[in-house]
Design an enzyme around this catalytic site. Structure first.
Site, mmCIF file in Angstrom:
data_model
loop_
_atom_site.group_PDB
_atom_site.id
_atom_site.type_symbol
_atom_site.label_atom_id
_atom_site.label_comp_id
_atom_site.label_asym_id
_atom_site.label_seq_id
_atom_site.Cartn_x
_atom_site.Cartn_y
_atom_site.Cartn_z
ATOM 1 N N ASP A 166 0.901 -1.143 0.000
ATOM 2 C CA ASP A 166 0.000 0.000 0.000
ATOM 3 C C ASP A 166 0.939 1.191 0.000
ATOM 4 O O ASP A 166 1.575 1.470 1.025
ATOM 5 C CB ASP A 166 -0.904 0.020 1.236
ATOM 6 C CG ASP A 166 -1.926 1.141 1.129
ATOM 7 O OD1 ASP A 166 -1.516 2.269 0.789
ATOM 8 O OD2 ASP A 166 -3.117 0.901 1.348
ATOM 9 N N HIS A 167 1.055 1.868 -1.122
ATOM 10 C CA HIS A 167 2.138 2.853 -1.219
ATOM 11 C C HIS A 167 1.954 4.006 -0.229
ATOM 12 O O HIS A 167 2.899 4.724 0.062
ATOM 13 C CB HIS A 167 2.343 3.326 -2.663
ATOM 14 C CG HIS A 167 1.324 4.318 -3.138
ATOM 15 N ND1 HIS A 167 0.078 3.943 -3.564
ATOM 16 C CD2 HIS A 167 1.361 5.656 -3.268
ATOM 17 C CE1 HIS A 167 -0.598 5.017 -3.924
ATOM 18 N NE2 HIS A 167 0.155 6.079 -3.754
ATOM 19 N N HIS B 150 -5.940 2.719 1.105
ATOM 20 C CA HIS B 150 -5.266 3.908 1.630
ATOM 21 C C HIS B 150 -6.005 4.560 2.805
ATOM 22 O O HIS B 150 -5.402 4.881 3.831
ATOM 23 C CB HIS B 150 -5.074 4.951 0.527
ATOM 24 C CG HIS B 150 -4.479 4.389 -0.736
ATOM 25 N ND1 HIS B 150 -3.496 3.441 -0.733
ATOM 26 C CD2 HIS B 150 -4.715 4.650 -2.052
ATOM 27 C CE1 HIS B 150 -3.160 3.135 -1.978
ATOM 28 N NE2 HIS B 150 -3.888 3.856 -2.804
HETATM 29 C C1 BG6 Z 1 -3.796 4.695 -6.335
HETATM 30 C C2 BG6 Z 1 -5.165 4.768 -6.973
HETATM 31 O O1 BG6 Z 1 -3.713 3.581 -5.483
HETATM 32 O O2 BG6 Z 1 -3.539 5.877 -5.585
HETATM 33 C C3 BG6 Z 1 -5.292 6.026 -7.822
HETATM 34 O O3 BG6 Z 1 -5.381 3.630 -7.766
HETATM 35 C C4 BG6 Z 1 -4.896 7.250 -7.040
HETATM 36 O O4 BG6 Z 1 -6.618 6.162 -8.317
HETATM 37 C C5 BG6 Z 1 -3.549 7.065 -6.360
HETATM 38 O O5 BG6 Z 1 -4.844 8.338 -7.951
HETATM 39 C C6 BG6 Z 1 -3.234 8.217 -5.426
HETATM 40 O O6 BG6 Z 1 -1.925 8.086 -4.952
HETATM 41 P P1 BG6 Z 1 -1.098 9.367 -4.505
HETATM 42 O O7 BG6 Z 1 0.169 8.824 -3.940
HETATM 43 O O8 BG6 Z 1 -0.892 10.203 -5.738
HETATM 44 O O9 BG6 Z 1 -1.934 10.084 -3.498
#
Ligand code: BG6
Length: 479
Positions: free
Chosen positions: A176-177, A239
C-alpha cells in the site's frame, strides 16, 4: 549476501515511473547492497542494452537533479532483461537458469515484484512455485504484490490462499504505497515518540476525526479499471483505512512488523459494521459531472468518484467518536490530511456569538504540503477579549534534506531488508474488504442512496457539506 530483484511487468508504467527511479535513487544514496541485480521480465522482446536505454530517460525525468550519467551507467550494468510470459511454464524454467547464471551460482536473496495485471498474480505465484523459485534454502525468497489485492473479500481470500500454497506469510509483502510516505510514518513518531498527545488521543478529548484524500485529477484513460472499482475499492479499502488504522491504533509493545500489524488489525475488528438504514445515513456518494463522457465509461454508469463515510470504532479508546473518511477525484486540489478535532472548551468564556471557534484541531498534512499544524484559539491583540484561530506550523519538508523521497524507495528497501511493518498482512486486507464490501453491495442495490453529481474543481457534492452540517460539523478544507 547478493540480492536480485525480479520485476514482472517490466515494460509497464509502474516500473518506469516508480520502481526503477526508486531503485536508482537508493543506489545513488548508497543504500543498496553492492551486488544488487535487477531483472525485468515481460513479454516484449528486448535486449539488455535496449531495456537499459528505455529506462534511462524516464529515470532521468523522475529523479531530476539526483540523476547523473556516470552513476546511471554503473547502476544499469546490473540491470537485465529476460523475456517471459507468465502463462508459460518453460519461461520460468528459463528464468531460473538465467538467474543462476547472473548470480554466478552464488547464494542470493531474491525479491519477486509482481507489477503485472492483477489477473496474473495467482498464475505468476504458481509458476514461481513450480519452477522452484520460491525455495529459500539458498537465500531469502520474497514476493511483493501490488494493489489491488482482490476485488472483494472472496477474491482476496482466494488470492491469499493461492499465495500461501507457495509462500509463507512472512515472505509476502502486499503494497500500500501510502505506508511508504514519510508523513504517514511520521504519525507513528508523533503518536508514540511523544507523551503529550497520548493522554488526549481518545474519546474524552476528541470530538471526531476527518481523513481526506482529495485528488484534482479525474480518471483519464483508466475507465477500464476504474469503472469496475469505484472510489470505495480504489481508495478506501486500502489507503483511507490504512490512515485510519494508524491514527486509531494502540501503541505496539515494539516497532516490529507483527506487533504493529496486530494493533492495526484490532482497529479493523472494532469498526462497527453498517446495516439497514446506516448506508443511507452514514455514507455519501457522488460522481463528477463529465464522468459518463470519459473514454470507456459505459452509458449510465453508477460508479462513484467521490465518497464520504462515517465509521465508528467500538472500543474503549474511540467509542462514540466518528471517523469521517472522504475521498474524491476532480476535487479543487490534491491534498491528503488527517484532522483530529478536539472537543470545544467545556465552558466558553469569550462569547462566540457570530462563529463557532475552530481551534482545538491538529492537522496532519500527508501531502503535498507535508507537515503538522496545531490550530488553537488565541487572543486578538488589542481586542477586549476576542479570540481567533492561530496556528503552530511544522513543515516536514524543511526537516528533510534533499526533499521527500518517493514512497517506493522506502518500501523496496524495507522488503529487501525483510521488514514488513509497512506492508499489509493477509488478515488486514481481508478485514478491510469486510468493511467495504457491505457498503459497496448497498450502493449497488436497488435501494442505493442517491449518487450526487458534482462539479469538477469543487469539494465534491454539496450534499456532503449538508450531511456534515446536519451533524453540526464541517469539513476542514485547506485549498
Ligand atoms: C492509487 C489509486 O492507489 O492511488 C489512484 O489507484 C490514485 O486512483 C492514487 O490516484 C493516489 O496516490 P497518490 O500517492 O498520488 O496520493
Amino acid at each position: 549476501m547478493a540480492q536480485t530483484i525480479v520485476i514482472f511487468g517490466a515494460s509497464g508504467d509502474l516500473t518506469s515511473r516508480k520502481l526503477i527511479p526508486a531503485l536508482y535513487s537508493l543506489f545513488k544514496k548508497d543504500k543498496l547492497t553492492e551486488t544488487l541485480r535487477i531483472v525485468g521480465v515481460s513479454r516484449s522482446p528486448f535486449e539488455h542494452e535496449e531495456y537499459r536505454d528505455s529506462l534511462r530517460e524516464t529515470t532521468e525525468k523522475f529523479t531530476g537533479s539526483l540523476f547523473d550519467s556516470e552513476s546511471w551507467n554503473a547502476f544499469a550494468e546490473n540491470l537485465y532483461y529476460e523475456p517471459g510470459d507468465i502463462n508459460e511454464a518453460k519461461d520460468f524454467t528459463e528464468l531460473a537458469t538465467f538467474l543462476k547464471k547472473i548470480e554466478n551460482g552464488d547464494k542470493a536473496g531474491r525479491l519477486y515484484y509482481l507489477s503485472t495485471m492483477p489477473q496474473l498474480y495467482e498464475k505468476a505465484i504458481e509458476q514461481l512455485g513450480n519452477a522452484g523459485l520460491a525455495d529459500d534454502s539458498d537465500g531469502f525468497r520474497r514476493v511483493i504484490i501490488e494493489k489491488p489485492f482482490g476485488t472483494d473479500l472472496a477474491t482476496a481470500e482466494a488470492l491469499n490462499a493461492s499465495i500461501h500454497r507457495v509462500f509463507r506469510e512472512d515472505q509476502i509483502y502486499r503494497i500500500d504505497h501510502y505506508l511508504g510516505k514519510e508523513t504517514v510514518q511520521n504519525i507513528f513518531a508523533l503518536r508514540f515518540a511523544n507523551s503529550i498527545f497520548e493522554p488526549i488521543w481518545n474519546r474524552n478529548y476528541v470530538d471526531h476525526v476527518q481523513i481526506t484524500v482529495a485528488e484534482e485529477v479525474v480518471i483519464g484513460r483508466r475507465a477500464g479499471y476504474y469503472d469496475k472499482a469505484g472510489i470505495l475499492r480504489d481508495m478506501f479499502q486500502n489507503h483511507l483505512l490504512q490512515l485510519m488504522m494508524i491514527t486509531a491504533m494502540e501503541p505496539p509493545a515494539r516497532y516490529d512488523a507483527s506487533l504493529v500489524r496486530d494493533e492495526k488489525v484490532k482497529v479493523l475488528h472494532s469498526v462497527r459494521k453498517m446495516s439497514g438504514g446506516d448506508f443511507a445515513s452514514n455514507t455519501v456518494r457522488g460522481q463528477y459531472k463529465g464522468y459518463l463522457q470519459e473514454e470507456g465509461v459505459p452509458p449510465g454508469s453508477q460508479t462513484e468518484t467521490y465518497a464520504a463515510l462515517k465509521l465508528y470504532c467500538d472500543n474503549w479508546r474511540w467509542k462514540g467518536v466518528p471517523f469521517y473518511l472522504r475521498s474524491g477525484k476532480g476535487m479543487s486540489c490534491r491534498t491528503t490530511q488527517i484532522v483530529i478535532q478536539f472537543r470545544q472548551a467545556p465552558h466558553i468564556l469569550f462569547g462566540h456569538k457570530t462563529r463557532t471557534p475552530v481551534g482545538n484541531r491538529l492537522v496532519i498534512q500527508v501531502q503535498p504540503a507535508e507537515g503538522i499544524q496545531l490550530h488553537f484559539e488565541a487572543k486578538v491583540p488589542e481586542s477586549e477579549m476576542k479570540t481567533r484561530t492561530s496556528t503552530l506550523d511544522f513543515d516536514f519538508n524543511q526537516a528533510a534534506s534533499g526533499g521527500m523521497p518517493d514512497a517506493y524507495q522506502r518500501l523496496l528497501l524495507d522488503a529487501l531488508l525483510g521488514d514488513a511493518s509497512l506492508f499489509a498482512r493477509s488478515d488486514e486486507v481481508e478485514l478491510a474488504w469486510g468493511i467495504v464490501d457491505p457498503i459497496d453491495a448497498a450502493w449497488r442495490s436497488p435501494a442505493a442512496p442517491p449518487l450526487f453529481p458534482y462539479e469538477v474543481g469543487l469539494w465534491g457534492p454539496p450534499e456532503s457539506n449538508d450531511w456534515m452540517a446536519a451533524q453540526r460539523r464541517e469539513w476542514f478544507d485547506v485549498c
